[in-house]
Design an enzyme around this catalytic site. Structure first.
Site, mmCIF file in Angstrom:
data_model
loop_
_atom_site.group_PDB
_atom_site.id
_atom_site.type_symbol
_atom_site.label_atom_id
_atom_site.label_comp_id
_atom_site.label_asym_id
_atom_site.label_seq_id
_atom_site.Cartn_x
_atom_site.Cartn_y
_atom_site.Cartn_z
ATOM 1 N N LYS A 9 -23.376 39.124 -24.046
ATOM 2 C CA LYS A 9 -22.090 39.907 -24.108
ATOM 3 C C LYS A 9 -21.279 39.051 -22.137
ATOM 4 O O LYS A 9 -21.985 38.499 -21.876
ATOM 5 C CB LYS A 9 -22.339 41.368 -23.305
ATOM 6 C CG LYS A 9 -22.739 42.034 -24.466
ATOM 7 C CD LYS A 9 -23.059 43.442 -24.349
ATOM 8 C CE LYS A 9 -24.058 44.318 -25.504
ATOM 9 N NZ LYS A 9 -23.867 45.875 -25.407
ATOM 10 N N TYR A 49 -17.327 47.713 -32.441
ATOM 11 C CA TYR A 49 -17.746 49.049 -32.410
ATOM 12 C C TYR A 49 -17.364 50.285 -32.870
ATOM 13 O O TYR A 49 -17.939 51.589 -32.471
ATOM 14 C CB TYR A 49 -18.084 49.086 -30.831
ATOM 15 C CG TYR A 49 -18.861 48.694 -30.198
ATOM 16 C CD1 TYR A 49 -20.492 48.582 -30.259
ATOM 17 C CD2 TYR A 49 -19.062 47.350 -28.831
ATOM 18 C CE1 TYR A 49 -21.673 47.616 -29.469
ATOM 19 C CE2 TYR A 49 -20.295 46.120 -28.410
ATOM 20 C CZ TYR A 49 -21.467 46.810 -28.478
ATOM 21 O OH TYR A 49 -21.728 45.775 -28.066
ATOM 22 N N PHE A 57 -17.964 56.608 -23.759
ATOM 23 C CA PHE A 57 -18.148 55.456 -23.289
ATOM 24 C C PHE A 57 -17.350 54.591 -24.036
ATOM 25 O O PHE A 57 -17.176 53.331 -23.779
ATOM 26 C CB PHE A 57 -19.437 54.316 -23.300
ATOM 27 C CG PHE A 57 -20.274 54.697 -23.674
ATOM 28 C CD1 PHE A 57 -20.032 53.534 -25.612
ATOM 29 C CD2 PHE A 57 -21.155 55.587 -24.182
ATOM 30 C CE1 PHE A 57 -21.065 53.729 -26.491
ATOM 31 C CE2 PHE A 57 -22.224 56.018 -25.555
ATOM 32 C CZ PHE A 57 -21.927 54.589 -25.949
ATOM 33 N N ARG A 85 -34.704 42.641 -31.316
ATOM 34 C CA ARG A 85 -34.299 44.309 -30.569
ATOM 35 C C ARG A 85 -35.067 44.399 -29.781
ATOM 36 O O ARG A 85 -35.262 44.491 -28.788
ATOM 37 C CB ARG A 85 -34.490 45.473 -31.484
ATOM 38 C CG ARG A 85 -33.518 45.207 -32.268
ATOM 39 C CD ARG A 85 -32.332 46.066 -31.727
ATOM 40 N NE ARG A 85 -32.061 47.187 -31.185
ATOM 41 C CZ ARG A 85 -31.318 47.986 -30.237
ATOM 42 N NH1 ARG A 85 -29.692 47.038 -30.795
ATOM 43 N NH2 ARG A 85 -31.215 48.595 -29.863
ATOM 44 N N THR A 91 -31.825 49.682 -24.260
ATOM 45 C CA THR A 91 -30.481 49.946 -23.438
ATOM 46 C C THR A 91 -29.952 49.942 -22.262
ATOM 47 O O THR A 91 -29.124 49.134 -21.254
ATOM 48 C CB THR A 91 -29.525 50.625 -24.831
ATOM 49 O OG1 THR A 91 -29.175 50.691 -25.797
ATOM 50 C CG2 THR A 91 -28.166 51.083 -24.092
ATOM 51 N N ARG A 102 -32.867 42.201 -21.777
ATOM 52 C CA ARG A 102 -32.514 43.827 -19.942
ATOM 53 C C ARG A 102 -32.907 44.311 -18.463
ATOM 54 O O ARG A 102 -31.617 44.237 -17.743
ATOM 55 C CB ARG A 102 -31.392 44.828 -20.969
ATOM 56 C CG ARG A 102 -30.460 44.583 -22.134
ATOM 57 C CD ARG A 102 -30.387 44.979 -23.055
ATOM 58 N NE ARG A 102 -29.424 45.701 -23.983
ATOM 59 C CZ ARG A 102 -29.234 46.184 -25.169
ATOM 60 N NH1 ARG A 102 -30.018 46.928 -25.579
ATOM 61 N NH2 ARG A 102 -28.916 46.112 -25.510
ATOM 62 N N ASN A 112 -25.183 45.124 -20.137
ATOM 63 C CA ASN A 112 -26.211 44.661 -20.762
ATOM 64 C C ASN A 112 -26.983 43.736 -21.101
ATOM 65 O O ASN A 112 -28.048 43.360 -21.603
ATOM 66 C CB ASN A 112 -27.359 45.899 -20.847
ATOM 67 C CG ASN A 112 -26.300 46.520 -22.656
ATOM 68 O OD1 ASN A 112 -25.778 45.893 -22.825
ATOM 69 N ND2 ASN A 112 -26.865 47.440 -23.071
ATOM 70 N N HIS A 115 -25.874 41.822 -26.791
ATOM 71 C CA HIS A 115 -26.481 42.845 -27.959
ATOM 72 C C HIS A 115 -27.699 42.519 -29.482
ATOM 73 O O HIS A 115 -27.223 41.349 -29.633
ATOM 74 C CB HIS A 115 -24.737 42.481 -29.097
ATOM 75 C CG HIS A 115 -24.874 43.342 -30.786
ATOM 76 N ND1 HIS A 115 -24.368 45.216 -30.731
ATOM 77 C CD2 HIS A 115 -24.825 43.781 -31.552
ATOM 78 C CE1 HIS A 115 -24.563 44.864 -31.712
ATOM 79 N NE2 HIS A 115 -24.254 44.090 -33.135
ATOM 80 N N GLU A 126 -22.369 43.057 -39.413
ATOM 81 C CA GLU A 126 -21.999 42.619 -38.167
ATOM 82 C C GLU A 126 -21.642 41.372 -38.707
ATOM 83 O O GLU A 126 -20.756 40.395 -38.063
ATOM 84 C CB GLU A 126 -23.249 43.113 -37.339
ATOM 85 C CG GLU A 126 -22.658 44.388 -35.988
ATOM 86 C CD GLU A 126 -23.834 44.503 -35.632
ATOM 87 O OE1 GLU A 126 -23.698 45.764 -34.854
ATOM 88 O OE2 GLU A 126 -24.670 43.556 -34.882
HETATM 89 P P1 ADP Z 1 -27.795 49.399 -27.843
HETATM 90 O O1 ADP Z 1 -26.907 48.246 -27.881
HETATM 91 O O2 ADP Z 1 -29.348 49.048 -27.444
HETATM 92 O O3 ADP Z 1 -27.714 49.319 -29.261
HETATM 93 P P2 ADP Z 1 -26.001 51.382 -28.306
HETATM 94 O O4 ADP Z 1 -25.195 51.106 -29.767
HETATM 95 O O5 ADP Z 1 -26.003 52.601 -28.260
HETATM 96 O O6 ADP Z 1 -26.684 50.450 -27.651
HETATM 97 O O7 ADP Z 1 -24.467 51.183 -26.942
HETATM 98 C C1 ADP Z 1 -23.793 50.188 -27.377
HETATM 99 C C2 ADP Z 1 -23.486 49.368 -26.400
HETATM 100 O O8 ADP Z 1 -22.300 50.925 -25.852
HETATM 101 C C3 ADP Z 1 -24.505 49.192 -25.746
HETATM 102 O O9 ADP Z 1 -25.276 48.418 -25.761
HETATM 103 C C4 ADP Z 1 -24.012 49.642 -23.519
HETATM 104 O O10 ADP Z 1 -23.158 48.014 -23.753
HETATM 105 C C5 ADP Z 1 -22.802 50.286 -24.356
HETATM 106 N N1 ADP Z 1 -23.718 51.700 -24.060
HETATM 107 C C6 ADP Z 1 -24.107 52.193 -24.667
HETATM 108 N N2 ADP Z 1 -24.610 53.827 -24.271
HETATM 109 C C7 ADP Z 1 -23.694 53.098 -22.566
HETATM 110 C C8 ADP Z 1 -23.243 54.762 -21.723
HETATM 111 N N3 ADP Z 1 -24.088 56.480 -21.992
HETATM 112 N N4 ADP Z 1 -22.488 54.028 -20.791
HETATM 113 C C9 ADP Z 1 -21.929 53.046 -20.990
HETATM 114 N N5 ADP Z 1 -21.991 52.461 -21.664
HETATM 115 C C10 ADP Z 1 -23.146 52.631 -22.410
HETATM 116 MG MG MG Z 2 -26.507 49.677 -30.889
#
Ligand code: ADP
Ligand code: MG
Length: 138
Positions: A9, A49, A57, A85, A91, A102, A112, A115, A126
């Site tokens: 990212k 997304y 968010f 993962r 996350t 992370r 973070n 992805h 994707e």
């Molecule tokens: P992951 O990337 O671990 O699969 P998610 O798919 O739930 O997580 O969320 C996608 C992305 O959105 C996260 O990697 C993070 O950058 C952002 N994100 C997730 N939850 C939050 C939150 N509560 N507040 C702000 N950003 C968030």
């Molecule tokens: Mg995700």
């Protein structure tokens, strides 16, 4: 053999750790079979997304993801989706296990670093979102 999409990212690119992330993937048996830099438009980030469209968010996340260049990659290997993962960690870096990307590098739940596709259906959406067949080598 399985394929997954990973992204370093904008925060990871700014921290100059594209190589560090790739090294962790390669050390764990994953092969980079597609790789490029891109600066996503807001619209491209929103499409990527789309599953999170109704989340509070979403605006902030898609703004962040289009705020600077990212490194897009396709990884191939045994159990590649779960492997990536596991190497990423949770996350929220506060909840991420020691030794994960992370935990080691992320500043917040949004910024973070990395992805990774979360399942076969997600990977199947994707990967072609960013790569055509001629850009994947294996
Ligand atoms: P992951 O990337 O671990 O699969 P998610 O798919 O739930 O997580 O969320 C996608 C992305 O959105 C996260 O990697 C993070 O950058 C952002 N994100 C997730 N939850 C939050 C939150 N509560 N507040 C702000 N950003 C968030
Ligand atoms: Mg995700």
């Amino acid at each position: 053999m399985e394929r997954t999409l990973s992204i370093v990212k904008p925060d990871g690119v700014k921290k100059n750790i594209i190589g560090e992330v790739i090294k962790r993937f390669e050390k764990n048996g994953l092969k980079v079979v597609g790789l490029k830099l891109a600066n996503l438009s807001k619209k491209e980030a929103e499409g990527f997304y789309a599953v999170h469209k109704s989340r509070p968010f979403f605006e902030s996340l898609t703004g962040f993801m289009s705020s600077g260049p990212v490194a897009l990659m396709v990884l191939s290997g045994d159990n590649a989706i779960k492997k990536v993962r596991d190497l990423m960690g949770a996350t929220d870096p506060k909840n991420a296990a020691p030794g994960t990307i992370r935990k080691d590098f992320a500043d917040s739940i949004e910024a973070n670093i990395v992805h990774g596709s979360d399942g076969p259906d997600t990977a199947a959406f994707e990967i072609p979102y960013f790569f055509n067949a001629l850009e994947i080598f294996e």
